[in-house]
Motif scaffolding. Structure first.
Motif, PDB file in Angstrom:
ATOM      1  N   GLN A  24       8.892  -5.643  -8.697  1.00 39.09           N
ATOM      2  CA  GLN A  24       9.610  -5.783  -9.952  1.00 39.09           C
ATOM      3  C   GLN A  24      10.116  -7.203 -10.196  1.00 39.09           C
ATOM      4  OE1 GLN A  24      12.667  -2.819 -10.341  1.00 39.09           O
ATOM      5  NE2 GLN A  24      11.432  -1.667 -11.753  1.00 39.09           N
ATOM      6  N   ASN A  25       9.349  -7.956 -10.937  1.00 37.10           N
ATOM      7  CA  ASN A  25       9.669  -9.325 -11.336  1.00 37.10           C
ATOM      8  C   ASN A  25       9.577 -10.332 -10.203  1.00 37.10           C
ATOM      9  OD1 ASN A  25      10.155  -8.354 -13.940  1.00 37.10           O
ATOM     10  ND2 ASN A  25      12.309  -7.974 -13.466  1.00 37.10           N
ATOM     11  N   LYS A  26       9.163  -9.937  -9.030  1.00 35.41           N
ATOM     12  CA  LYS A  26       8.928 -10.859  -7.928  1.00 35.41           C
ATOM     13  C   LYS A  26       7.473 -10.722  -7.524  1.00 35.41           C
ATOM     14  CE  LYS A  26      13.536 -10.807  -5.959  1.00 35.41           C
ATOM     15  NZ  LYS A  26      14.323 -10.518  -4.760  1.00 35.41           N
ATOM     16  N   SER A  27       6.894 -11.818  -7.107  1.00 38.05           N
ATOM     17  CA  SER A  27       5.513 -11.790  -6.670  1.00 38.05           C
ATOM     18  C   SER A  27       5.404 -12.538  -5.345  1.00 38.05           C
ATOM     19  CB  SER A  27       4.629 -12.448  -7.730  1.00 38.05           C
ATOM     20  OG  SER A  27       3.287 -12.393  -7.350  1.00 38.05           O
ATOM     21  N   TRP A 112      10.381  -8.499   1.983  1.00 40.43           N
ATOM     22  CA  TRP A 112       9.665  -8.265   0.735  1.00 40.43           C
ATOM     23  C   TRP A 112       9.947  -6.875   0.183  1.00 40.43           C
ATOM     24  CZ3 TRP A 112       3.945 -10.315   1.025  1.00 40.43           C
ATOM     25  CH2 TRP A 112       3.956 -11.690   1.253  1.00 40.43           C
ATOM     26  N   ILE A 113      10.455  -6.001   1.015  1.00 38.89           N
ATOM     27  CA  ILE A 113      10.664  -4.611   0.623  1.00 38.89           C
ATOM     28  C   ILE A 113      12.088  -4.434   0.113  1.00 38.89           C
ATOM     29  CG2 ILE A 113      10.565  -2.206   1.384  1.00 38.89           C
ATOM     30  CD1 ILE A 113       7.877  -3.853   1.514  1.00 38.89           C
ATOM     31  N   GLU A 114      12.194  -4.004  -1.130  1.00 37.81           N
ATOM     32  CA  GLU A 114      13.504  -3.744  -1.729  1.00 37.81           C
ATOM     33  C   GLU A 114      13.599  -2.253  -2.034  1.00 37.81           C
ATOM     34  OE1 GLU A 114      14.616  -6.327  -4.969  1.00 37.81           O
ATOM     35  OE2 GLU A 114      13.282  -7.890  -4.227  1.00 37.81           O
ATOM     36  N   LEU A 118      10.039  -0.505  -7.574  1.00 43.75           N
ATOM     37  CA  LEU A 118       8.608  -0.251  -7.630  1.00 43.75           C
ATOM     38  C   LEU A 118       7.894  -1.440  -6.987  1.00 43.75           C
ATOM     39  CD1 LEU A 118       6.177   1.395  -8.720  1.00 43.75           C
ATOM     40  CD2 LEU A 118       6.342   0.016 -10.784  1.00 43.75           C
ATOM     41  N   ILE A 119       7.040  -1.156  -6.018  1.00 40.16           N
ATOM     42  CA  ILE A 119       6.300  -2.223  -5.338  1.00 40.16           C
ATOM     43  C   ILE A 119       4.818  -1.890  -5.409  1.00 40.16           C
ATOM     44  CG2 ILE A 119       5.955  -3.466  -3.175  1.00 40.16           C
ATOM     45  CD1 ILE A 119       8.863  -2.789  -2.485  1.00 40.16           C
ATOM     46  N   ARG A 120       4.045  -2.862  -5.883  1.00 41.99           N
ATOM     47  CA  ARG A 120       2.612  -2.681  -6.062  1.00 41.99           C
ATOM     48  C   ARG A 120       1.843  -3.777  -5.350  1.00 41.99           C
ATOM     49  NH1 ARG A 120       2.690  -2.986 -12.278  1.00 41.99           N
ATOM     50  NH2 ARG A 120       4.494  -4.199 -11.718  1.00 41.99           N
ATOM     51  N   LEU A 121       0.672  -3.424  -4.869  1.00 36.29           N
ATOM     52  CA  LEU A 121      -0.285  -4.399  -4.356  1.00 36.29           C
ATOM     53  C   LEU A 121      -1.254  -4.710  -5.478  1.00 36.29           C
ATOM     54  CD1 LEU A 121      -1.419  -3.051  -0.873  1.00 36.29           C
ATOM     55  CD2 LEU A 121      -0.104  -5.111  -1.317  1.00 36.29           C
ATOM     56  N   ILE A 151      -2.169  -1.163  -6.917  1.00 33.47           N
ATOM     57  CA  ILE A 151      -1.823   0.080  -6.252  1.00 33.47           C
ATOM     58  C   ILE A 151      -0.320   0.158  -6.052  1.00 33.47           C
ATOM     59  CG2 ILE A 151      -2.176   1.437  -4.146  1.00 33.47           C
ATOM     60  CD1 ILE A 151      -4.685  -0.665  -3.872  1.00 33.47           C
ATOM     61  N   ASP A 152       0.271   1.255  -6.492  1.00 30.04           N
ATOM     62  CA  ASP A 152       1.696   1.497  -6.250  1.00 30.04           C
ATOM     63  C   ASP A 152       1.842   1.939  -4.793  1.00 30.04           C
ATOM     64  OD1 ASP A 152       4.346   2.251  -6.159  1.00 30.04           O
ATOM     65  OD2 ASP A 152       4.145   3.891  -7.590  1.00 30.04           O
ATOM     66  N   ILE A 153       2.511   1.114  -3.991  1.00 31.15           N
ATOM     67  CA  ILE A 153       2.677   1.445  -2.580  1.00 31.15           C
ATOM     68  C   ILE A 153       4.075   1.968  -2.264  1.00 31.15           C
ATOM     69  CG2 ILE A 153       0.894  -0.163  -1.842  1.00 31.15           C
ATOM     70  CD1 ILE A 153       3.152  -2.072  -0.945  1.00 31.15           C
TER      71      ILE A 153
END
Length: 184
Positions: A24-27, A112-114, A118-121, A151-153
Motif C-alpha cells: 500500500q503506497n510503498k514499493s 517489508w511486512i506491515e 494489502l501486500i502484493r507481488l 499476486i496478493d500475498i
C-alpha cells in the motif's frame, strides 16, 4: 552454436526484470535481495520436498548465488559450475540445464511486512512457466513471459521469516533442440 537455439534457450530460463513487492503506497525491489538458485531433475523438488534452509541431496545445484534479473546459465557460469558456452563445443556440455526445474529463492525482509496492509507481488515478466510459492505453499502459477503478474500475498504471509520461491518448469519439448528448430 545455433544462434536461434541459444536465444530460445536463454529466454526460457531467464528471470526478467521488474519484480517488486507492493505494500500500500510503498514499493520494494526484489532485485535488491539476496537470491539463491537450486536445480532439480523434473519435479524432484516436489516429490522429495524442498527447504531452502537445508541441504537436499536430490538437488543437482545447491543454493548458488544468482542475480535477479538474471539467467540460470549466467549464475552457473559465475559459480564455475559450467564452462562458457560461447567457446568451442561447450554448448553441448550444458544441454542438461534445460532438463531441470530451477528454483529462485529469497527471504522477504520482515520490515517489508506491515500488519493489516494489502501486500502484493508484481512481476513484469517471468520467462516462461512455473509456480510461485510463499512459505512452502503454492500461491500462483505463471505461463507467459509477456504477461505481467500481480499476486496478493497478504493471506499467505507470516509475521516473520517469509520465504519466496519462484520455481521454473522445464521448457516445453516442442520448442526445438540444438540444430533443429521448431516451427513456432
Amino acid at each position: 552454436m545455433n544462434k536461434k537455439r541459444w536465444i530460445t534457450f536463454a529466454l526460457l530460463l531467464a528471470f526478467v526484470c521488474g519484480e517488486s513487492v507492493l505494500a500500500q503506497n510503498k514499493s520494494y525491489n526484489l532485485s535488491d535481495l539476496e537470491w539463491k538458485l537450486w536445480g532439480y531433475r523434473p519435479n524432484n523438488w516436489r516429490m522429495f520436498g524442498f527447504d531452502p534452509n537445508k541441504e537436499n541431496g536430490k538437488a543437482d545445484v545447491h543454493g548458488i548465488d544468482v542475480k535477479v534479473p538474471g539467467s540460470v546459465q549466467k549464475a552457473l557460469l559465475d559459480a564455475n559450475k559450467i564452462e562458457d558456452w560461447n567457446y568451442g563445443t561447450n554448448n553441448e556440455k550444458i544441454e542438461w540445464i534445460e532438463n531441470r526445474n530451477w528454483l529462485f529463492t529469497t527471504n522477504i525482509p520482515d520490515e517489508w511486512i506491515e500488519q493489516n496492509k494489502l501486500i502484493r507481488l508484481r512481476f513484469k515478466g517471468l520467462d516462461d512457466n512455473g509456480t510461485i510459492l510463499l512459505n512452502g505453499k503454492e500461491i500462483a502459477e505463471f505461463n507467459n513471459a509477456f504477461i505481467p503478474y500481480e499476486i496478493d500475498i497478504t493471506p499467505h504471509l507470516k509475521e516473520k521469516g517469509n520465504v519466496l520461491i519462484v520455481a521454473f518448469d522445464m521448457p516445453a519439448r516442442y520448442l526445438g533442440q540444438i540444430c533443429w528448430t521448431s516451427k513456432i
